[in-house]
Design an enzyme around this catalytic site. Sequence first.
Site, mmCIF file in Angstrom:
data_model
loop_
_atom_site.group_PDB
_atom_site.id
_atom_site.type_symbol
_atom_site.label_atom_id
_atom_site.label_comp_id
_atom_site.label_asym_id
_atom_site.label_seq_id
_atom_site.Cartn_x
_atom_site.Cartn_y
_atom_site.Cartn_z
ATOM 1 N N ARG A 1 0.882 -1.167 0.000
ATOM 2 C CA ARG A 1 0.000 0.000 0.000
ATOM 3 C C ARG A 1 0.917 1.214 0.000
ATOM 4 O O ARG A 1 1.763 1.363 0.882
ATOM 5 C CB ARG A 1 -0.852 0.009 1.262
ATOM 6 C CG ARG A 1 -1.658 1.267 1.358
ATOM 7 C CD ARG A 1 -2.357 1.392 2.667
ATOM 8 N NE ARG A 1 -3.145 2.614 2.638
ATOM 9 C CZ ARG A 1 -3.471 3.298 3.712
ATOM 10 N NH1 ARG A 1 -3.106 2.897 4.899
ATOM 11 N NH2 ARG A 1 -4.194 4.382 3.609
ATOM 12 N N ARG B 1 -8.100 14.714 13.076
ATOM 13 C CA ARG B 1 -7.836 15.753 12.060
ATOM 14 C C ARG B 1 -9.048 16.670 11.910
ATOM 15 O O ARG B 1 -10.184 16.208 11.979
ATOM 16 C CB ARG B 1 -7.541 15.104 10.701
ATOM 17 C CG ARG B 1 -6.319 14.221 10.706
ATOM 18 C CD ARG B 1 -6.036 13.721 9.296
ATOM 19 N NE ARG B 1 -5.190 12.557 9.347
ATOM 20 C CZ ARG B 1 -5.418 11.440 8.661
ATOM 21 N NH1 ARG B 1 -6.469 11.348 7.854
ATOM 22 N NH2 ARG B 1 -4.605 10.428 8.768
ATOM 23 N N GLU C 1 -9.130 -3.497 1.637
ATOM 24 C CA GLU C 1 -8.082 -2.896 0.806
ATOM 25 C C GLU C 1 -6.984 -3.920 0.497
ATOM 26 O O GLU C 1 -6.404 -3.910 -0.586
ATOM 27 C CB GLU C 1 -7.483 -1.686 1.532
ATOM 28 C CG GLU C 1 -8.445 -0.506 1.594
ATOM 29 C CD GLU C 1 -8.163 0.446 2.739
ATOM 30 O OE1 GLU C 1 -8.449 0.069 3.896
ATOM 31 O OE2 GLU C 1 -7.672 1.548 2.490
#
Length: 404
Positions: free
Chosen positions: A91, A241, A384
């Site tokens: 990844r 965030r 993923e």
Amino acid sequence: MKILVLNCGSSSIKYQLINTETKQEMAVGIVERIGASDAFLKHKAFDKEKIQIDGEVLNHSTAIEYVIAVLLHPNYGVLKNIKEIDAVGHRVVHGAETFSGSVRITDEVIKALKDNIELAPLHNPPNIAGIEAVSEHLPDVIQCGVFDTAFHMTMPPHAYLYGIPYKLYEKYKIRRYGFHGTSHRYVSERAAALMKKPITELKIITAHLGNGASMAAILNGKSIDTTMGMTPLEGLLMGTRCGDLDPNLPLFIMEKEDLNLKEMATLLNKHSGVVGLAGLTNDMRDIEKAVEEGHERATVTLDAYNYKIKKYIGAYAAALGGVDALVFTGGVGENSPLTRRESCSGLEFMGIKLDPKKNENAKGECDISTSDSKVKVFKIPTNEELVIALDTEEIVNSVIKKKK
Ligand code: ADP
């Protein structure tokens, strides 16, 4: 094929050995606290007990050495010979404008990744360290890179350009890139499969809600917009965030609080979002619990979190010119009926109708909308690693074909 999938971070390496025929994981694990003397490796092979090995792991090279050793371990491993690993898929976080799809890693690719470090200073260096460690310990194995940004390379300029002087885009490649592309791609393809329709005929909104979170507008299988920007800081309210801000805020805060650039970046990346607003934790399970107990700031934080998702559902419905499916994935998207319910509430006017029972009891991949809902709403666990393994297999097959 047996593909070793690696996600190399600055102090951790997550790994999965995937059999692409069965699409199942043969082994999964993580090396954590790389660089520290109290590092450890957690490993679980299919049908074997979970183990943890403690020790010192100096760097990514040593970590990879341990991963290989545990995969070959007579009691806990799954391989007899290291040659059984057909390829390694990495990844890779930032492919910049260079990569719009997965690639075989070559010297030129490594050079391009190094050239892109400025765009992903936290992520690309450990990705490169992981690639170099594999080259050292498995020199004959093909390595591939699957980029978080690649799926969003189909965004049109009107979606990816910022309203700043164009020469800054030309000079520094300042533009929106988007992340979580592998997840958005996977869940949108799964949604099309569940609807038994070709993805090339569908308008899909995907919401990947993990600790980091982003949404994407996917038109006929191609990403046309996404909430994250040049970095993963833009867009939704996330665990730590901030998401979208008035760009003047950092300047104002730096002046008032006498912060330097690094301190400001830390404030926005690590101490903002859910943890900053609620002042409690970045874990949405604990936030939901605090809301139940009547915690006021947790309540407004959860409301802000869900409101932002709803706002982008509306925005992306406009961008797509309608919606056929809405997909929730990631730790929060897969496990929080509350966030799914709240972010869809009041959207019945645009054809989004959740079935409360299906939403509460959602297991695995499922449709959680009412039978008369114009927009199908899905909860789909992301995978993923499987996408990385399958992309890597495809590249290996094309290399073999070329050789013939
Ligand atoms: P990452 O972005 O690190 O891959 P994940 O996709 O695993 O994160 O999501 C992790 C987040 O999922 C946790 O921080 C937690 O807030 C959230 N989460 C997990 N289970 C639940 C749940 N049952 N309800 C609400 N949130 C949950």
